[in-house]
Design a protein around this motif. Structure first.
Motif, PDB file in Angstrom:
ATOM      1  N   GLY A 217       0.818  -1.207   0.000  1.00 11.62           N
ATOM      2  CA  GLY A 217       0.000   0.000   0.000  1.00 11.62           C
ATOM      3  C   GLY A 217       0.845   1.248   0.000  1.00 11.62           C
ATOM      4  O   GLY A 217       2.064   1.189  -0.168  1.00 11.62           O
ATOM      5  N   THR A 218       0.175   2.403   0.203  1.00 13.50           N
ATOM      6  CA  THR A 218       0.932   3.645   0.350  1.00 13.50           C
ATOM      7  C   THR A 218       1.547   3.627   1.747  1.00 13.50           C
ATOM      8  O   THR A 218       1.212   2.762   2.571  1.00 13.50           O
ATOM      9  CB  THR A 218      -0.003   4.863   0.227  1.00 13.50           C
ATOM     10  OG1 THR A 218      -0.967   4.764   1.293  1.00 13.50           O
ATOM     11  CG2 THR A 218      -0.717   4.873  -1.108  1.00 13.50           C
ATOM     12  N   MET A 219       2.390   4.601   2.049  1.00 12.24           N
ATOM     13  CA  MET A 219       3.011   4.650   3.377  1.00 12.24           C
ATOM     14  C   MET A 219       1.938   4.688   4.471  1.00 12.24           C
ATOM     15  O   MET A 219       2.024   3.974   5.488  1.00 12.24           O
ATOM     16  CB  MET A 219       3.922   5.882   3.492  1.00 12.24           C
ATOM     17  CG  MET A 219       5.393   5.633   3.258  1.00 12.24           C
ATOM     18  SD  MET A 219       6.059   4.258   4.200  1.00 12.24           S
ATOM     19  CE  MET A 219       6.041   4.897   5.842  1.00 12.24           C
ATOM     20  N   GLU A 221      -1.179   3.722   4.304  1.00  8.95           N
ATOM     21  CA  GLU A 221      -1.898   2.437   4.392  1.00  8.95           C
ATOM     22  C   GLU A 221      -1.076   1.388   5.145  1.00  8.95           C
ATOM     23  O   GLU A 221      -1.607   0.615   5.941  1.00  8.95           O
ATOM     24  CB  GLU A 221      -2.233   1.920   2.986  1.00  8.95           C
ATOM     25  CG  GLU A 221      -3.353   2.700   2.292  1.00  8.95           C
ATOM     26  CD  GLU A 221      -3.495   2.382   0.815  1.00  8.95           C
ATOM     27  OE1 GLU A 221      -4.411   2.940   0.192  1.00  8.95           O
ATOM     28  OE2 GLU A 221      -2.686   1.593   0.299  1.00  8.95           O
ATOM     29  N   LEU A 222       0.228   1.377   4.886  1.00  6.53           N
ATOM     30  CA  LEU A 222       1.097   0.397   5.570  1.00  6.53           C
ATOM     31  C   LEU A 222       1.073   0.622   7.084  1.00  6.53           C
ATOM     32  O   LEU A 222       0.978  -0.322   7.871  1.00  6.53           O
ATOM     33  CB  LEU A 222       2.547   0.501   5.068  1.00  6.53           C
ATOM     34  CG  LEU A 222       2.843   0.009   3.649  1.00  6.53           C
ATOM     35  CD1 LEU A 222       4.315   0.237   3.305  1.00  6.53           C
ATOM     36  CD2 LEU A 222       2.525  -1.472   3.498  1.00  6.53           C
ATOM     37  N   LYS A 223       1.166   1.929   7.456  1.00  8.72           N
ATOM     38  CA  LYS A 223       1.174   2.271   8.882  1.00  8.72           C
ATOM     39  C   LYS A 223      -0.146   1.866   9.534  1.00  8.72           C
ATOM     40  O   LYS A 223      -0.167   1.277  10.623  1.00  8.72           O
ATOM     41  CB  LYS A 223       1.393   3.780   9.070  1.00  8.72           C
ATOM     42  CG  LYS A 223       2.826   4.224   8.829  1.00  8.72           C
ATOM     43  CD  LYS A 223       2.914   5.749   8.925  1.00  8.72           C
ATOM     44  CE  LYS A 223       4.267   6.237   8.463  1.00  8.72           C
ATOM     45  NZ  LYS A 223       4.339   7.688   8.365  1.00  8.72           N
ATOM     46  N   ALA A 224      -1.232   2.180   8.810  1.00 11.10           N
ATOM     47  CA  ALA A 224      -2.555   1.885   9.381  1.00 11.10           C
ATOM     48  C   ALA A 224      -2.744   0.380   9.565  1.00 11.10           C
ATOM     49  O   ALA A 224      -3.216  -0.090  10.600  1.00 11.10           O
ATOM     50  CB  ALA A 224      -3.647   2.449   8.461  1.00 11.10           C
ATOM     51  N   ARG A 225      -2.311  -0.374   8.521  1.00  9.53           N
ATOM     52  CA  ARG A 225      -2.478  -1.828   8.595  1.00  9.53           C
ATOM     53  C   ARG A 225      -1.655  -2.440   9.712  1.00  9.53           C
ATOM     54  O   ARG A 225      -2.043  -3.415  10.347  1.00  9.53           O
ATOM     55  CB  ARG A 225      -2.064  -2.457   7.261  1.00  9.53           C
ATOM     56  CG  ARG A 225      -3.277  -2.710   6.412  1.00  9.53           C
ATOM     57  CD  ARG A 225      -2.919  -3.390   5.124  1.00  9.53           C
ATOM     58  NE  ARG A 225      -3.690  -2.740   4.079  1.00  9.53           N
ATOM     59  CZ  ARG A 225      -3.261  -2.430   2.893  1.00  9.53           C
ATOM     60  NH1 ARG A 225      -2.034  -2.705   2.540  1.00  9.53           N
ATOM     61  NH2 ARG A 225      -4.049  -1.843   2.030  1.00  9.53           N
ATOM     62  N   ALA A 226      -0.460  -1.845   9.922  1.00 10.37           N
ATOM     63  CA  ALA A 226       0.412  -2.393  10.970  1.00 10.37           C
ATOM     64  C   ALA A 226       0.025  -1.874  12.342  1.00 10.37           C
ATOM     65  O   ALA A 226       0.575  -2.317  13.365  1.00 10.37           O
ATOM     66  CB  ALA A 226       1.860  -2.028  10.660  1.00 10.37           C
ATOM     67  N   GLY A 227      -0.912  -0.921  12.366  1.00 13.76           N
ATOM     68  CA  GLY A 227      -1.303  -0.326  13.635  1.00 13.76           C
ATOM     69  C   GLY A 227      -0.167   0.445  14.259  1.00 13.76           C
ATOM     70  O   GLY A 227       0.035   0.435  15.469  1.00 13.76           O
ATOM     71  N   MET A 228       0.660   1.069  13.391  1.00 14.61           N
ATOM     72  CA  MET A 228       1.837   1.783  13.898  1.00 14.61           C
ATOM     73  C   MET A 228       1.858   3.207  13.362  1.00 14.61           C
ATOM     74  O   MET A 228       2.836   3.631  12.731  1.00 14.61           O
ATOM     75  CB  MET A 228       3.116   1.040  13.470  1.00 14.61           C
ATOM     76  CG  MET A 228       3.226  -0.349  14.053  1.00 14.61           C
ATOM     77  SD  MET A 228       4.637  -1.260  13.387  1.00 14.61           S
ATOM     78  CE  MET A 228       5.986  -0.457  14.220  1.00 14.61           C
TER      79      MET A 228
END
Lengths: 255, 541
Positions: A217-219, A221-228
């Motif tokens: 994903g975008t940056m 999206e990656l953060k959101a998915r990782a919960g970070m």
């Protein structure tokens, strides 16, 4: 937006080693798409499958709607590829090599001369173009390989760790070039181990681990998915690829 | 010199020599001590087999054999030296120049002296089974004719001479490396041509001077007056054996002493040349700088080529031509035509017309066949890891196949025409003999390239190592056997008619030979084309 690369359920095994396992991605035209992952995670294998150098054991792939194994020449005409360790012909000069590549792509006489000269200037190789490639440093070879991938104006650029060995000026040129090409609609897939570069220039990022896609994903999206939220790409990468034990390894090694 | 360092280096160099020999090097042969075991086996087998054979020789031949045995014992040291130099040289010429400058010896704390000793010994040990065969054969003769004393002395000198051969190889290796490193970064035509010519000359001269067959002939001629050649150092060990057998001990001791001095001089010479031409030493030889100016177009320089071939095909041909003229390990193939002719030129004895036809035909066919086979069989493998460039480009397998066939076919046909023309003129062939030679040579050129392309694409060796072979051992072996069979079958109708009068006349026989040659070539070209399609499906590794 057109889809540049559409891969679904790709699988590739090398003997008992699962290089790619049930991997699906969709890359849109004009994107700069980063492939991240530790050594042996399947980045280079995925790129070779896209170029058509390796045939997958299972799954489907198309490049701008063309299947590489049905219409290989049409696919190769629109792709520019820089492998991880580009082996060039050491017995040729840089200019001879680039003319050879131009001839393989059928560039006309004037066009190839102009483009070769232009790229040699841009990458600071003017004046050295009539030396044998055997005398070139790793960085200079990398520049020649990158120029070779750009000569025929590809629609899809595939670069496996293209910044390896490049001096800061050339690395900057490549980064700016990728951004500009992206604006002109050229799609770029590139792998790197330098997470800051991926974070700075990629529209989307895929993280591979042991042949599987662990996040994409975008940056944001990656953060959101990782919960970070608020974390860096490095934190997300280590979280997804199990690299948090680095500190203990360093402590062990320094004893 | 530190013995432990030399021993460690010797082990590594031996491993390097063994493991670059392809699949033979795996399994039983993978360890250096196996070379010694193999040499012992060869020695025992050669000596016992010949001894058993000599037991069955009729008494009438014994006197002649005894005289020959003494001659052979005198020449054993010389044979050992020549074999080591010859084989060492083949290894050196096949060495990939890319690795010469990155060998660890260039940056490890190893002196030239250490390196020369270790490298010379590794060359000797690598080919020790050949020396062992010669010693085994001479032992059988010595035992049969009670010349054990002469054999012991001859063997001792042979081992010494083999080591001296290692030193001579080392000198040639240093010089070739220097030539290579001097010219490898130059793209000027003069530099490229000079390098290619120099390497071919080194090979041809070595073939002449260290050719065991030639030595036999020389020894046969000079044996009765060997003392007259006492100014030639290579003959000194032979004089030692001859003089000792004749009971002239003072003369034998003198020649023994100067033989040792010659050996020491070769060793010091090898060390001096290695120190002087150590690979990382900056280039000092000045060559006129004529940088290659890039051509517009394909760079191949054949205007008509673009009518028959595509731009991509001509680009591949042009690249391969450059590979053949610039890479040391490829340049060696240019020496094949010359090397094949040397034995014919050295054949000085009187020959009748049919013998001459036979010799000229044989060398022409073998020369053309080997040249065409090697050029085409290496064509895929020589791409090495750079093959990705072709596979990632819009080049279809049939185009690539055509491009790979153009160069070896053209060069082999030129060679076939050259051989036929030169032999016909030099030996004053009649029109029938000249036509026969031409037709069979042309057929052989086409067959050899078609077979080479097929097996070269079926068994490519793309690994990049100090001794790249470009085709697997299995591939080259099968291709040579197939070429031999196809060559014999092609030449048979003509040979049967000329030498045995079997057939319907010369021209029908020639037509049959040509037809067979064309059919065989078509079959193998077609198989090769299929094989090219197959390898394009997946990038070979």
């Amino acid at each position: 937006m057109k889809v540049a690369v559409n891969a679904s359920s790709l699988t590739k095994n090398f003997g008992p080693v699962k290089a790619i396992s049930n991997l699906s991605i969709k890359i849109e035209e004009g994107q700069v798409y980063g492939l991240l992952g530790p050594n042996g995670s399947g980045k280079s294998t995925l790129m070779k499958i896209i170029v058509g150098l390796i045939r997958p054991d299972g799954g489907e792939i198309s490049i701008f709607g063309l299947r590489p194994y049905e219409r290989p020449l049409d696919v190769r005409r629109i792709i520019g590829y820089v492998p991880e360790n580009p082996r060039l012909y050491d017995f040729l000069t840089a200019r001879e090599y680039l003319e050879f590549v131009s001839d393989l792509y059928g560039l006309d006489k004037e066009g190839k001369r102009d483009r070769i000269g232009h790229f040699l200037d841009a990458f600071d190789l003017s004046g050295r173009e009539d030396e044998m490639l055997s005398g070139y440093s790793q960085g200079m070879r990398q520049k020649v390989a990158i120029i070779g991938s750009l000569l025929h104006r590809p629609r899809l650029l595939i670069m496996d760790e293209p910044l390896n060995g490049l001096d800061p000026r050339s690395a900057k040129i490549v980064k700016d070039l990728l951004n500009r090409l992206s604006r002109e609609g050229v799609t770029t897939i590139f792998s790197t181990h330098v997470l800051e570069i991926a974070q700075a220039i990629c529209n989307r990022i895929a993280i591979l681990y042991r042949g599987s896609l662990v996040s994409e994903g975008t940056m944001d999206e990656l953060k959101a998915r990782a919960g970070m939220k608020g974390s860096s790409l490095e934190d997300i990468f280590f979280m997804l690829t199990g690299g948090f034990d680095v500190r203990s390894v360093v402590e062990e090694l320094s004893r | 010199m530190r013995a432990s360092r030399v021993r460690a280096l010797l082990l590594i160099l031996l491993l390097s020599q063994i493991r670059t020999r392809g699949e033979i090097s795996r399994g039983w042969f993978s360890k250096p001590d196996r070379l010694i075991q193999l040499s012992v086996l060869v020695f025992v087998a050669a000596s016992s087999a010949l001894y058993a054979f000599l037991g069955a020789v009729p008494g009438s031949e014994i006197t002649y054999l005894r005289a020959i045995s003494l001659q052979l014992l005198s020449s054993v040291p010389l044979i050992a030296l020549s074999f080591v130099v010859l084989y060492g040289l083949f290894f050196v010429i096949g060495d990939n120049a890319q690795y010469a400058s990155s060998e660890m010896v260039n940056y490890m704390p190893i002196s030239s002296f250490d390196y020369v000793i270790a490298s010379s010994l590794s060359t000797v040990l690598s080919y020790s089974y050949i020396v062992a065969a010669v010693l085994g054969i001479s032992l059988a003769l010595a035992a049969r004719f009670e010349l054990i004393g002469a054999w012991a002395l001859s063997s001792l000198l042979a081992l010494f001479c083999a080591t001296v051969g290692g030193f001579i190889s080392e000198m040639i290796k240093s010089v070739v490396n220097r030539i290579s490193s001097t010219f490898s970064k130059r793209s000027g035509r003069a530099a490229i041509l000079s390098r290619a010519v120099l390497i071919v000359i080194v090979l041809a001269i070595s073939q002449i001077f260290f050719n065991p067959g030639l030595f036999f002939r020389v020894l046969e001629t000079i044996a009765p007056r060997i003392q007259g050649l006492c100014f030639v150092p290579l003959i000194w060990p032979s004089i030692v054996v001859a003089e000792t057998s004749a009971g002239n001990l003072s003369s034998a001791v003198f020649f023994f002493a100067i033989t040792l001095l010659f050996g020491a001089a070769m060793m010091l010479g090898a060390v001096a040349v290695r120190s002087r031409y150590w690979v990382p030493v900056p280039v000092t030889i000045k060559m006129p700088r004529s940088e290659a100016k890039p051509r517009a177009g394909s760079g191949f320089g054949i205007g008509l080529g673009s009518i028959f071939f595509t731009q991509a095909e001509l680009a591949v041909v042009s690249k391969d031509l450059r590979s053949l003229s610039r890479r040391k390990e490829m340049v060696r193939f240019w020496s094949i035509p010359l090397i094949m002719v040397i034995p014919l030129l050295l054949t000085t004895g009187p020959m009748d017309r049919y013998e001459l036809y036979g010799y000229a035909g044989m060398f022409s066919l073998i020369g053309t066949g080997i040249f065409g086979l090697f050029l085409s069989a290496m064509s895929i493998g020589q791409e090495g890891k750079a093959l990705w460039r072709i596979f990632a480009s819009p080049v279809d397998p049939v185009s690539y196949f055509r491009a790979k066939a153009i160069l070896p076919v053209s060069l082999s046909l030129i060679l076939a025409l050259g051989y036929s023309g030169v032999f016909s003129l030099a030996f004053n062939f009649g029109s029938n003999a000249a036509t026969s030679l031409l037709v069979i040579s042309v057929a052989m050129a086409c067959i050899s390239v078609s077979i080479g392309l097929y097996f070269g694409s079926k068994y490519p060796d793309l690994t990049e190592k100090p001794q790249s072979s470009y085709i697997t051992g299995t591939g080259i072996l099968i291709s040579m056997l197939v070429l031999g069979a196809a060559g014999i079958a092609t030449a048979s109708p003509v040979l049967l008619f000329i030498f045995m009068g079997i057939g319907y006349g010369l021209y029908p026989s020639l037509a049959m030979s040509l037809a067979f040659g064309m059919i065989a070539s078509s079959v193998f070209f077609s198989l090769a084309k299929k094989q090219f399609r197959k390898i394009f499906a997946d990038l070979p590794t």
